[in-house]
Design a protein around this motif. Structure first.
Motif, short mmCIF file in Angstrom:
data_model
loop_
_atom_site.label_atom_id
_atom_site.label_comp_id
_atom_site.label_asym_id
_atom_site.label_seq_id
_atom_site.Cartn_x
_atom_site.Cartn_y
_atom_site.Cartn_z
N MET A 9 -4.92 2.31 -1.40
CA MET A 9 -6.45 2.27 -1.68
C MET A 9 -6.95 3.47 -1.28
O MET A 9 -6.19 4.37 -0.51
N TRP A 32 -10.50 -9.92 -3.11
CA TRP A 32 -10.21 -9.14 -2.20
C TRP A 32 -8.68 -8.75 -2.11
O TRP A 32 -8.34 -7.12 -2.25
N VAL A 33 -7.80 -9.56 -2.33
CA VAL A 33 -6.17 -9.06 -2.52
C VAL A 33 -5.86 -9.90 -3.65
O VAL A 33 -5.16 -10.90 -3.53
N ALA A 56 -8.50 -14.39 -2.23
CA ALA A 56 -7.31 -14.05 -2.90
C ALA A 56 -7.40 -13.60 -4.33
O ALA A 56 -6.69 -13.19 -5.16
N ASN A 112 -3.65 -11.58 -6.24
CA ASN A 112 -2.28 -12.09 -6.45
C ASN A 112 -2.10 -13.38 -7.40
O ASN A 112 -2.86 -14.06 -7.61
N GLY A 171 2.53 -8.77 1.49
CA GLY A 171 1.02 -8.52 0.85
C GLY A 171 0.06 -9.17 2.06
O GLY A 171 0.50 -8.65 3.33
N ALA A 172 -1.14 -9.47 1.52
CA ALA A 172 -1.89 -9.77 2.64
C ALA A 172 -1.25 -11.17 3.46
O ALA A 172 -1.27 -12.28 2.57
N LEU A 218 -3.31 -16.44 0.51
CA LEU A 218 -2.61 -15.52 1.15
C LEU A 218 -1.11 -15.96 1.81
O LEU A 218 -0.90 -17.12 1.81
N THR A 244 1.03 -9.47 -5.92
CA THR A 244 0.11 -8.32 -5.90
C THR A 244 0.30 -6.80 -6.43
O THR A 244 -0.46 -6.50 -7.28
N ASP A 301 4.74 -10.74 -1.52
CA ASP A 301 3.46 -10.53 -1.69
C ASP A 301 2.56 -11.35 -2.88
O ASP A 301 1.15 -11.21 -3.23
N LEU A 358 0.92 -1.22 0.03
CA LEU A 358 -0.09 0.06 0.07
C LEU A 358 0.82 1.26 0.14
O LEU A 358 0.33 2.43 -0.16
N ASN A 375 -1.75 4.22 4.88
CA ASN A 375 -1.22 4.01 3.51
C ASN A 375 -0.05 5.05 3.49
O ASN A 375 1.14 4.51 3.11
#
Length: 266
Positions: free
Chosen positions: A149, A221-222, A218, A224, A186-187, A229, A261, A258, A144, A156
């Motif tokens: 975001m 939401w995030v 995955a 990659n 990442g997440a 995750l 991502t 990540d 981030l 951020n």
């Protein structure tokens, strides 16, 4: 691979749980004496007990790094048994506050917790590293910082500051034997993230089993390339590498862990 870290001393801030705990445990397994830090004494000692149970060497320091007094107390305790060779600035906090609700006071509090806490540790511990001619300073940042975001603008921005100060510090430490780098997760599937996903999964229709929920998160939401995750141990492995002599030629860098991502950074 022998990471050549036996006998080193490390302070991992915010290591009473989550990523910090995984990092502290991984360093201890490499023969590092780890100073575990947290704000809650019971939780911090809990991490220390886990390391001791595995035969590791550990010390404990408790305090609030968002204040000058608390940070100085933590640094003094960490240095009381010798030079800290490896500083991992992991301590930080985030929330779900958006632009219109993130008051200037919340921005300032976030900066104190996520940025100035690390600055205080650097200014307290790096001079001793200079005297010994070797050291590692590692910030835990995040994607981030480069691709923020709309939500959590203050968080951020604090990550971006952590990335930026790591590069500036690398320039400052030129020729000193000390490197400064950032690991950008990442997440990551910490206990807190797992709890959050279980809570929000029904509203998103992500499924009933954990496998379904993680796969859906995955994807939507995030997103990659790994389609899952990350695990705390994967972040810890990156920190161990950057902390080791094998990474002598890496400074001012960001190591993204990540799953792909972040696709492009200008």
């Amino acid at each position: 691979m022998d990471m050549q870290l036996t006998g080193k001393r490390a302070l991992v801030t915010g290591s009473s749980s989550g990523l910090g705990q995984a990092i502290a445990e991984a360093l201890a397994r490499e023969g590092v004496t780890v100073v575990v830090h947290g704000r809650d004494e019971a939780r911090t000692k809990g991490t220390a007990d886990r390391i001791l149970a595995e035969g590791g060497r550990v010390e404990v320091t408790v305090g609030d790094l968002s204040t000058a007094e608390g940070a100085q107390a933590v640094a003094d305790k960490a240095l009381s048994a010798g030079t800290i060779d490896i500083l991992v600035n992991n301590a930080g906090a985030y929330d779900q506050v958006g632009w219109m609700d993130a008051t200037p006071e919340i921005w300032a509090e976030t900066y104190q917790t996520n940025v100035l806490s690390g600055v205080r540790m650097i200014q307290s511990l790096v001079p001793r590293m200079r005297e010994s001619g070797w050291g590692r300073v590692i910030q835990i940042g995040g994607g981030l910082a480069a691709q923020p975001m709309s939500a959590q603008p203050h968080y951020n921005a604090s990550l971006a500051a952590r990335h930026n100060l790591a590069v500036s510090l690398a320039r400052e430490l030129k020729g000193s034997g000390i490197t400064s780098n950032t690991v950008a997760p990442g997440a990551i599937l910490t206990d807190a993230v797992r709890d959050l996903l279980w809570q929000i999964a029904p509203a998103h229709g992500w499924g009933d089993t954990w496998e379904e929920i993680e796969r859906a998160a995955a994807e939507s939401w995030v997103p990659n390339d790994a389609n899952r995750l990350g695990r705390p141990e994967e972040i810890a492995a990156a920190v161990v590498y950057l902390a080791s002599p094998h990474a002598d030629y890496i400074s001012g860098a960001t190591l993204r862990v990540d799953g792909g991502t972040i696709r492009h950074v200008n």
